[in-house]
Motif scaffolding. Structure first.
Motif, PDB file in Angstrom:
ATOM      1  N   HIS A   1      39.125  38.779  45.159  1.00 33.48           N
ATOM      2  CA  HIS A   1      39.548  39.551  46.332  1.00 33.48           C
ATOM      3  C   HIS A   1      38.906  38.905  47.551  1.00 33.48           C
ATOM      4  O   HIS A   1      37.681  38.903  47.698  1.00 33.48           O
ATOM      5  N   GLU A   2      39.733  38.323  48.417  1.00 33.42           N
ATOM      6  CA  GLU A   2      39.259  37.619  49.598  1.00 33.42           C
ATOM      7  C   GLU A   2      39.961  38.169  50.843  1.00 33.42           C
ATOM      8  O   GLU A   2      41.057  38.729  50.748  1.00 33.42           O
ATOM      9  N   PRO A   3      39.356  38.016  52.029  1.00 37.21           N
ATOM     10  CA  PRO A   3      39.972  38.516  53.261  1.00 37.21           C
ATOM     11  C   PRO A   3      41.018  37.557  53.828  1.00 37.21           C
ATOM     12  O   PRO A   3      41.061  37.291  55.028  1.00 37.21           O
ATOM     13  N   ARG A   4      41.851  36.993  52.972  1.00 36.53           N
ATOM     14  CA  ARG A   4      42.912  36.079  53.381  1.00 36.53           C
ATOM     15  C   ARG A   4      44.015  36.139  52.332  1.00 36.53           C
ATOM     16  O   ARG A   4      43.750  36.385  51.154  1.00 36.53           O
ATOM     17  N   PRO A   5      45.255  35.926  52.734  1.00 41.28           N
ATOM     18  CA  PRO A   5      46.358  36.073  51.786  1.00 41.28           C
ATOM     19  C   PRO A   5      46.400  34.939  50.762  1.00 41.28           C
ATOM     20  O   PRO A   5      45.899  33.836  51.004  1.00 41.28           O
ATOM     21  N   VAL A   6      47.000  35.229  49.634  1.00 39.50           N
ATOM     22  CA  VAL A   6      47.256  34.226  48.609  1.00 39.50           C
ATOM     23  C   VAL A   6      48.594  33.549  48.928  1.00 39.50           C
ATOM     24  O   VAL A   6      49.597  34.227  49.155  1.00 39.50           O
ATOM     25  N   VAL A   7      48.591  32.216  48.959  1.00 43.06           N
ATOM     26  CA  VAL A   7      49.809  31.457  49.240  1.00 43.06           C
ATOM     27  C   VAL A   7      50.540  31.079  47.954  1.00 43.06           C
ATOM     28  O   VAL A   7      51.754  31.202  47.847  1.00 43.06           O
ATOM     29  N   ASP A   8      49.789  30.607  46.954  1.00 40.11           N
ATOM     30  CA  ASP A   8      50.418  30.186  45.705  1.00 40.11           C
ATOM     31  C   ASP A   8      49.408  30.247  44.572  1.00 40.11           C
ATOM     32  O   ASP A   8      48.185  30.195  44.802  1.00 40.11           O
ATOM     33  N   LEU A   9      49.930  30.343  43.355  1.00 41.13           N
ATOM     34  CA  LEU A   9      49.123  30.372  42.145  1.00 41.13           C
ATOM     35  C   LEU A   9      49.764  29.475  41.099  1.00 41.13           C
ATOM     36  O   LEU A   9      50.985  29.339  41.046  1.00 41.13           O
ATOM     37  N   SER A  10      48.923  28.902  40.239  1.00 44.95           N
ATOM     38  CA  SER A  10      49.444  28.144  39.102  1.00 44.95           C
ATOM     39  C   SER A  10      48.428  28.203  37.975  1.00 44.95           C
ATOM     40  O   SER A  10      47.245  27.908  38.180  1.00 44.95           O
ATOM     41  N   ALA A  11      48.878  28.618  36.796  1.00 41.18           N
ATOM     42  CA  ALA A  11      48.009  28.685  35.621  1.00 41.18           C
ATOM     43  C   ALA A  11      48.419  27.606  34.633  1.00 41.18           C
ATOM     44  O   ALA A  11      49.610  27.319  34.465  1.00 41.18           O
ATOM     45  N   GLY A  12      47.440  27.018  33.972  1.00 37.18           N
ATOM     46  CA  GLY A  12      47.711  25.990  32.978  1.00 37.18           C
ATOM     47  C   GLY A  12      46.774  26.124  31.802  1.00 37.18           C
ATOM     48  O   GLY A  12      45.623  26.535  31.947  1.00 37.18           O
ATOM     49  N   SER A  13      47.257  25.804  30.624  1.00 37.74           N
ATOM     50  CA  SER A  13      46.419  25.864  29.426  1.00 37.74           C
ATOM     51  C   SER A  13      46.770  24.695  28.527  1.00 37.74           C
ATOM     52  O   SER A  13      47.855  24.110  28.613  1.00 37.74           O
ATOM     53  N   GLY A  14      45.835  24.365  27.665  1.00 38.68           N
ATOM     54  CA  GLY A  14      46.049  23.246  26.756  1.00 38.68           C
ATOM     55  C   GLY A  14      44.834  23.035  25.895  1.00 38.68           C
ATOM     56  O   GLY A  14      43.984  23.921  25.751  1.00 38.68           O
ATOM     57  N   GLU A  15      44.740  21.818  25.363  1.00 44.61           N
ATOM     58  CA  GLU A  15      43.657  21.501  24.444  1.00 44.61           C
ATOM     59  C   GLU A  15      42.289  21.718  25.060  1.00 44.61           C
ATOM     60  O   GLU A  15      41.352  22.124  24.397  1.00 44.61           O
ATOM     61  N   GLY A  16      42.157  21.484  26.373  1.00 46.04           N
ATOM     62  CA  GLY A  16      40.856  21.604  27.015  1.00 46.04           C
ATOM     63  C   GLY A  16      40.532  22.988  27.541  1.00 46.04           C
ATOM     64  O   GLY A  16      39.482  23.182  28.150  1.00 46.04           O
ATOM     65  N   GLY A  17      41.428  23.963  27.353  1.00 45.58           N
ATOM     66  CA  GLY A  17      41.169  25.319  27.830  1.00 45.58           C
ATOM     67  C   GLY A  17      42.176  25.740  28.886  1.00 45.58           C
ATOM     68  O   GLY A  17      43.192  25.088  29.108  1.00 45.58           O
ATOM     69  N   SER A  18      41.882  26.855  29.545  1.00 48.52           N
ATOM     70  CA  SER A  18      42.791  27.441  30.529  1.00 48.52           C
ATOM     71  C   SER A  18      42.188  27.370  31.927  1.00 48.52           C
ATOM     72  O   SER A  18      40.971  27.456  32.094  1.00 48.52           O
TER      73      SER A  18
ATOM     74  N   SER B   1      50.783  31.394  28.156  1.00 44.53           N
ATOM     75  CA  SER B   1      50.606  31.992  26.845  1.00 44.53           C
ATOM     76  C   SER B   1      49.268  31.540  26.287  1.00 44.53           C
ATOM     77  O   SER B   1      48.958  30.341  26.301  1.00 44.53           O
ATOM     78  N   LEU B   2      48.471  32.489  25.835  1.00 42.63           N
ATOM     79  CA  LEU B   2      47.157  32.145  25.302  1.00 42.63           C
ATOM     80  C   LEU B   2      47.302  31.301  24.043  1.00 42.63           C
ATOM     81  O   LEU B   2      48.054  31.641  23.133  1.00 42.63           O
ATOM     82  N   GLU B   3      46.575  30.200  24.002  1.00 42.03           N
ATOM     83  CA  GLU B   3      46.556  29.288  22.862  1.00 42.03           C
ATOM     84  C   GLU B   3      47.956  28.801  22.503  1.00 42.03           C
ATOM     85  O   GLU B   3      48.242  28.466  21.362  1.00 42.03           O
ATOM     86  N   GLY B   4      48.851  28.786  23.489  1.00 42.99           N
ATOM     87  CA  GLY B   4      50.176  28.232  23.265  1.00 42.99           C
ATOM     88  C   GLY B   4      51.170  29.166  22.619  1.00 42.99           C
ATOM     89  O   GLY B   4      52.361  29.126  22.907  1.00 42.99           O
TER      90      GLY B   4
ATOM     91  N   ASP C   1      38.051  27.443  36.119  1.00 43.48           N
ATOM     92  CA  ASP C   1      38.094  27.215  34.679  1.00 43.48           C
ATOM     93  C   ASP C   1      37.907  28.581  34.021  1.00 43.48           C
ATOM     94  O   ASP C   1      36.828  29.174  34.076  1.00 43.48           O
ATOM     95  N   LEU C   2      38.959  29.114  33.417  1.00 48.43           N
ATOM     96  CA  LEU C   2      38.939  30.484  32.905  1.00 48.43           C
ATOM     97  C   LEU C   2      38.116  30.626  31.640  1.00 48.43           C
ATOM     98  O   LEU C   2      37.821  31.745  31.225  1.00 48.43           O
ATOM     99  N   ASP C   3      37.744  29.516  31.020  1.00 46.81           N
ATOM    100  CA  ASP C   3      36.924  29.576  29.808  1.00 46.81           C
ATOM    101  C   ASP C   3      35.435  29.482  30.130  1.00 46.81           C
ATOM    102  O   ASP C   3      34.628  30.246  29.609  1.00 46.81           O
ATOM    103  N   SER C   4      35.063  28.552  31.018  1.00 47.16           N
ATOM    104  CA  SER C   4      33.644  28.363  31.334  1.00 47.16           C
ATOM    105  C   SER C   4      33.202  29.148  32.562  1.00 47.16           C
ATOM    106  O   SER C   4      32.008  29.340  32.779  1.00 47.16           O
ATOM    107  N   GLY C   5      34.164  29.589  33.394  1.00 47.19           N
ATOM    108  CA  GLY C   5      33.811  30.281  34.630  1.00 47.19           C
ATOM    109  C   GLY C   5      33.503  29.342  35.780  1.00 47.19           C
ATOM    110  O   GLY C   5      33.159  29.797  36.869  1.00 47.19           O
TER     111      GLY C   5
END
Length: 218
Positions: free
Chosen positions: A132-149, A98-101, A164-168
């Motif tokens: 988009h990469e020429p290899r399968p995705v095994v797992d994903l995990s997203a996290g957000s908090g005081e320092g960004g997402s 959830s964006l910004e909690g 880092d989804l905020d700074s790139g």
């Protein structure tokens, strides 16, 4: 949690009311309707089976073997279901935050097609994949908090990627053995940590600020 046969079970379910309170207030638990919808949902998918699942704030996200991603969100006394076909072939990983909690849910999905898609159930999915990469995705995990997402990605060739989804900022790490799972989170102090699960061990990465020299990370 999704099993190998496309079934769904709940882990860490809240205790149910018992005795007189259960008789007088059978629907007092606001999540009871969501629990029922989650357990019954696999039966609604024709020609496919659930391949992966993850929790969302106030809901759950499923991926199936036909490349579709399904989001179930609890809104007042109803459960809204939103589905999109986002991948060529089975969906192998889903996560969300959830964006910004307290903001709207954002969902990330990955598949055997090597694509990572991002969207919000209230909006149409982005037309182009985030990665988009020429290899399968095994797992994903997203996290957000005081320092960004941030988003952690485990690829089929053993590479772990932290975005880092905020700074790139994009950091990559290859632990050696095949990676089975990743978990991205922030501590109470805002420190980003990525846990990597392999067949025989678990390791944790803590990115440190790096100095920049002539536009390159050192």
């Amino acid at each position: 949690m999704a099993d190998d046969f496309g079934g769904v079970s709940l882990v860490g379910e809240a205790p149910r009311r018992t005795g007189l309170q259960a008789l007088l207030e059978p629907d007092a638990d606001p999540c009871a309707r969501l629990r029922r919808a989650v357990l019954a949902f696999p039966q609604r998918i024709a020609g496919a089976r659930i391949t992966t699942a993850a929790s969302l704030p106030g809901g759950v996200v499923f991926g199936d073997s036909g490349g579709r991603v399904h989001v179930l969100l609890l809104k007042e006394n109803t459960v809204d279901v939103t589905s999109h076909t986002l991948h060529d072939g089975p969906v192998t990983a889903v996560t969300g935050m959830s964006l910004e909690g307290t903001g709207p849910a954002v969902v990330y999905s990955g598949g055997v097609d090597g694509r990572i898609r991002v969207w919000s159930p209230d909006l149409a999915p982005m037309p182009e994949p985030l990665l988009h990469e020429p290899r399968p995705v095994v797992d994903l995990s997203a996290g957000s908090g005081e320092g960004g997402s941030a988003l952690a990605v485990a690829w089929g060739d053993g590479l772990v990627q932290l975005l880092d989804l905020d700074s790139g900022t994009d950091l990559s790490f290859r632990p050696g053995p095949p990676v089975r799972a990743v978990c991205c989170l922030r501590t109470d102090a805002g420190e980003l940590r990525t846990m990597i699960g392999m067949d025989d061990c678990i390791t944790t990465l803590v990115p440190r600020p790096s100095h920049t020299h002539h536009g390159r990370r050192q």
